[in-house]
Enzyme design. Sequence first.
Site, PDB file in Angstrom:
ATOM      1  N   HIS A   1       0.822  -1.225   0.000  1.00  0.00           N
ATOM      2  CA  HIS A   1       0.000   0.000   0.000  1.00  0.00           C
ATOM      3  C   HIS A   1       0.851   1.268   0.000  1.00  0.00           C
ATOM      4  O   HIS A   1       0.333   2.359  -0.233  1.00  0.00           O
ATOM      5  CB  HIS A   1      -0.915   0.044   1.225  1.00  0.00           C
TER       6      HIS A   1
ATOM      7  N   ASP B   1      -2.609 -10.577  -2.146  1.00  0.00           N
ATOM      8  CA  ASP B   1      -3.162 -10.000  -0.915  1.00  0.00           C
ATOM      9  C   ASP B   1      -4.607  -9.592  -1.209  1.00  0.00           C
ATOM     10  O   ASP B   1      -4.925  -9.140  -2.305  1.00  0.00           O
ATOM     11  CB  ASP B   1      -2.327  -8.786  -0.498  1.00  0.00           C
TER      12      ASP B   1
ATOM     13  N   HIS C   1      -6.271  -7.163  -0.274  1.00  0.00           N
ATOM     14  CA  HIS C   1      -6.439  -5.736  -0.524  1.00  0.00           C
ATOM     15  C   HIS C   1      -5.698  -5.364  -1.805  1.00  0.00           C
ATOM     16  O   HIS C   1      -4.811  -6.091  -2.236  1.00  0.00           O
ATOM     17  CB  HIS C   1      -5.906  -4.935   0.673  1.00  0.00           C
TER      18      HIS C   1
ATOM     19  N   ASP D   1      -4.418 -12.758   3.640  1.00  0.00           N
ATOM     20  CA  ASP D   1      -5.626 -12.210   4.264  1.00  0.00           C
ATOM     21  C   ASP D   1      -6.880 -12.458   3.429  1.00  0.00           C
ATOM     22  O   ASP D   1      -7.934 -11.916   3.719  1.00  0.00           O
ATOM     23  CB  ASP D   1      -5.460 -10.723   4.612  1.00  0.00           C
TER      24      ASP D   1
HETATM   25 ZN   LIG Z   1      -3.990  -7.028   2.817  1.00  0.00          ZN
END
Ligand SMILES: [Zn+2]
Length: 378
Positions: free
Chosen positions: A145, A182, A184, A270
């Site tokens: 991120h 991931d 996200h 995740d």
């Molecule tokens: Zn994540």
Amino acid sequence: MTERKERWVGFVFDDRYLAHNTGLALIEETDNYPFAEPVPHVSDPALIGRAKQLIDLAGISDYMVRIPAYEASDEALLAYHTQSYLDHVRDIARQGGDTGQGAPIGRGGDRIARLTAGGAMASVDAVITGEVGSAYALVRPPGHHAMADRGMGFCVFNNAVIAARHAQRAHGFEKVLILDWDVHHGNGTQDAFYADPTVLFISLHQDDLYPVGWGNREDCGEGAGKGFTVNIPLPAGTGSQGYLEAFARLVLPIARQFQPNLIIISAGQDASVMDPLARMALTTASYRDMTTMMMDVASETCGGRIVVTQEGGYAPAYAPYCSAAIAEMLVGAREAITPFADPYGPRATSMPAATTLGLDAERAIEEAIHKQRSYWSV
Ligand SMILES: [Zn+2]
């Protein structure tokens, strides 16, 4: 010990990662009010500590070569990050605090974040020089991120981006595939290479989960980089069948057509069925399958060169099993490895999403394929 070296797997883990201090509160609060007891931060580094324990206890690390992490230099980090951000992280590390938007570090945390980016770089060095065939960087804090000028979503420096640039600049490895599974969206990684055709970024993620507004299937890159960003947003609840379908119909054919010199996996565990921050339904078996498929593509296209770098994965007891499953696949079937029971396996695999492809997931994959047909044979 008769195996050829290229079958060995590098392992980056530094005890100093366990000193990565996220503080207690997930969001701004400075105490636990209204609760009496502290609630651990979800990105607590103990998660990778537990993954390390599993990898050791199962005997997987017996087949891994410890690769020492080094601190990423300013020069290495400036391949993506701005000088003012590096200065900012140094300042924040004097007292501890947020490096941007929800990416806290403790006192001295600048050094740990540099050891993390440097851990990913050291993995690249070891794989490219042939010291090992592939490598797993079990690092904290995560990276995908992190933007050029700020930390975000627990991530301080963008480890995958710095590692990819390092492969290009220090080793002349031109074409890098970054696969980000991931749950996200890897917004920082996408941002770094959005106009760059030399790095193919493929992301599978829960649709519009975090950061909101990123990872739309319409976002395919710009300028010379058009077509080299592949977003595969999937609906909440997608399980093994949905991911397998997305791999078979999008990830694998596109990766083969790109013909990378190196594959970096931004591995956040995740999307697991137990994760508190997302709503996907993958199991340890899913992570085994995805790792194996990427190993197959890597042996077909780039001599097996894969660097796995740890991103998210927040289920306290389950994510470590998923990470250990990845490491187990990397080292291959070895008799000496103790099979460890996935404590949630039977329950997780009995969920419908593990065995059936939901209509909404099927539609999302079809739409992503439709979009990618502008750029790839899929
Ligand atoms: Zn994540």
